[in-house]
Design an enzyme around this catalytic site. Structure first.
Site, mmCIF file in Angstrom:
data_model
loop_
_atom_site.group_PDB
_atom_site.id
_atom_site.type_symbol
_atom_site.label_atom_id
_atom_site.label_comp_id
_atom_site.label_asym_id
_atom_site.label_seq_id
_atom_site.Cartn_x
_atom_site.Cartn_y
_atom_site.Cartn_z
ATOM 1 N N ILE A 12 5.990 51.479 80.013
ATOM 2 C CA ILE A 12 5.511 52.858 80.200
ATOM 3 C C ILE A 12 4.935 53.457 78.918
ATOM 4 O O ILE A 12 4.065 54.318 78.975
ATOM 5 C CB ILE A 12 6.634 53.752 80.800
ATOM 6 C CG1 ILE A 12 6.033 54.973 81.487
ATOM 7 C CG2 ILE A 12 7.652 54.148 79.757
ATOM 8 C CD1 ILE A 12 6.960 55.688 82.427
ATOM 9 N N VAL A 34 14.539 52.811 78.350
ATOM 10 C CA VAL A 34 13.196 53.388 78.275
ATOM 11 C C VAL A 34 13.175 54.570 77.290
ATOM 12 O O VAL A 34 12.164 54.807 76.619
ATOM 13 C CB VAL A 34 12.705 53.763 79.694
ATOM 14 C CG1 VAL A 34 13.409 54.953 80.272
ATOM 15 C CG2 VAL A 34 11.200 53.964 79.701
ATOM 16 N N ASP A 35 14.274 55.272 77.182
ATOM 17 C CA ASP A 35 14.394 56.407 76.247
ATOM 18 C C ASP A 35 14.177 55.921 74.808
ATOM 19 O O ASP A 35 13.386 56.504 74.048
ATOM 20 C CB ASP A 35 15.806 57.001 76.421
ATOM 21 C CG ASP A 35 15.975 58.367 75.782
ATOM 22 O OD1 ASP A 35 14.973 58.945 75.328
ATOM 23 O OD2 ASP A 35 17.130 58.860 75.747
ATOM 24 N N THR A 119 18.241 53.729 87.097
ATOM 25 C CA THR A 119 18.578 52.400 87.635
ATOM 26 C C THR A 119 18.932 51.364 86.566
ATOM 27 O O THR A 119 19.174 50.213 86.899
ATOM 28 C CB THR A 119 17.437 51.842 88.507
ATOM 29 O OG1 THR A 119 16.288 51.612 87.689
ATOM 30 C CG2 THR A 119 17.078 52.793 89.627
HETATM 31 N N1 AR6 Z 1 8.873 50.881 80.388
HETATM 32 C C1 AR6 Z 1 9.221 51.079 81.671
HETATM 33 N N2 AR6 Z 1 10.481 50.947 82.131
HETATM 34 C C2 AR6 Z 1 11.440 50.594 81.238
HETATM 35 C C3 AR6 Z 1 11.165 50.373 79.869
HETATM 36 C C4 AR6 Z 1 9.809 50.538 79.449
HETATM 37 N N3 AR6 Z 1 9.452 50.351 78.184
HETATM 38 N N4 AR6 Z 1 12.337 50.025 79.257
HETATM 39 C C5 AR6 Z 1 13.303 50.035 80.207
HETATM 40 N N5 AR6 Z 1 12.761 50.355 81.405
HETATM 41 P P1 AR6 Z 1 17.353 53.041 81.575
HETATM 42 P P2 AR6 Z 1 18.793 55.183 83.018
HETATM 43 C C6 AR6 Z 1 13.397 50.497 82.716
HETATM 44 O O1 AR6 Z 1 18.626 52.371 81.244
HETATM 45 O O2 AR6 Z 1 19.399 54.205 83.932
HETATM 46 C C7 AR6 Z 1 19.380 55.615 77.903
HETATM 47 O O3 AR6 Z 1 20.217 55.158 76.881
HETATM 48 C C8 AR6 Z 1 14.718 49.792 82.968
HETATM 49 O O4 AR6 Z 1 14.515 48.393 83.176
HETATM 50 O O5 AR6 Z 1 16.310 53.176 80.513
HETATM 51 O O6 AR6 Z 1 18.199 56.443 83.588
HETATM 52 C C9 AR6 Z 1 19.288 57.130 77.972
HETATM 53 O O7 AR6 Z 1 19.397 57.719 76.695
HETATM 54 C C10 AR6 Z 1 15.163 50.488 84.245
HETATM 55 O O8 AR6 Z 1 14.456 49.944 85.373
HETATM 56 O O9 AR6 Z 1 17.612 54.578 82.091
HETATM 57 C C11 AR6 Z 1 20.452 57.481 78.840
HETATM 58 O O10 AR6 Z 1 21.644 57.551 78.112
HETATM 59 C C12 AR6 Z 1 14.667 51.930 84.025
HETATM 60 O O11 AR6 Z 1 13.725 51.849 82.955
HETATM 61 C C13 AR6 Z 1 20.523 56.327 79.814
HETATM 62 O O12 AR6 Z 1 19.931 55.225 79.150
HETATM 63 C C14 AR6 Z 1 15.754 52.921 83.678
HETATM 64 O O13 AR6 Z 1 16.725 52.309 82.843
HETATM 65 C C15 AR6 Z 1 19.710 56.608 81.057
HETATM 66 O O14 AR6 Z 1 19.909 55.561 81.970
#
Ligand code: AR6
Length: 172
Positions: A12, A34-35, A119
């Site tokens: 993203i 992703v954050d 997710t």
């Molecule tokens: N581009 C697109 N999607 C991504 C990327 C990327 N570069 N990197 C990861 N994903 P998550 P949550 C996907 O864990 O479950 C953080 O520490 C990943 O594979 O990022 O909402 C925050 O600070 C998955 O499908 O977010 C919060 O503490 C999706 O993004 C916590 O994680 C969401 O995974 C939020 O957890």
């Protein structure tokens, strides 16, 4: 409506859209997943701004600039942590998408990209979450005329397949 939705596999942080959505936590101070990727790609100024915003409740959204990202804006939203489904997780996740669309309309933008909120670290069941994402998007696009492109950027094939399945069910 179908030509206003795009489902792709990718990162993203690389998307050339007006706004990308961040799956943040209530502190808005960064994290993993992703954050972390968004904060790394945007640069340190992003954290300076989100620190000033001062947090965001679950199910809501807050806007910052995109700094070094190709996207001009970041819409930070906080998904629910999955805890079995009896703590309003579905409604809170739907609230994330609604809040992001509300902010997108306020910004007057034309394109927005979403990750699969909740997710990853927050363990929301994938098929259930992608169903909610596309149901809310369909509801929004039915009445909105200003957003030309809603993109779902899937990190890996498993996420991509889940969106494709949900798309066939909800739009097919
Ligand atoms: N581009 C697109 N999607 C991504 C990327 C990327 N570069 N990197 C990861 N994903 P998550 P949550 C996907 O864990 O479950 C953080 O520490 C990943 O594979 O990022 O909402 C925050 O600070 C998955 O499908 O977010 C919060 O503490 C999706 O993004 C916590 O994680 C969401 O995974 C939020 O957890």
């Amino acid at each position: 409506m179908e030509d206003r939705i795009e489902i792709i596999e990718g990162d993203i942080t690389r998307q050339k859209v007006d706004a990308i959505v961040n799956a943040a936590n209530t502190s808005l101070l960064g994290g993993g997943g992703v954050d972390g990727a968004i904060h790394r790609a945007a640069g340190a100024e992003l954290l300076e701004e989100t620190r000033k915003i001062g947090g965001c409740p679950t199910g809501e959204a807050r806007v910052s600039k995109g700094y070094c990202l190709p996207a001009k804006w970041v819409v930070h939203t906080v998904g629910p942590v999955w805890s079995g489904g009896r703590n309003d997780e579905d409604a809170l996740l739907a609230g994330c998408y609604r809040s992001c669309f509300r902010e997108a309309v306020k910004l007057g933008i034309k394109s927005i990209a979403f990750p699969s909120i909740s997710t990853g670290a927050y363990r929301f069941p994938l098929d259930r979450a992608t169903g909610i994402a596309l149901t809310e998007t369909r509801q929004f696009l039915l009445t909105n005329k200003t957003i030309a492109k809603v993109m779902f950027v899937c990190f890996g094939e498993r996420v991509l397949n889940s969106y494709k399945k949900a798309y066939a069910r909800i739009f097919g």
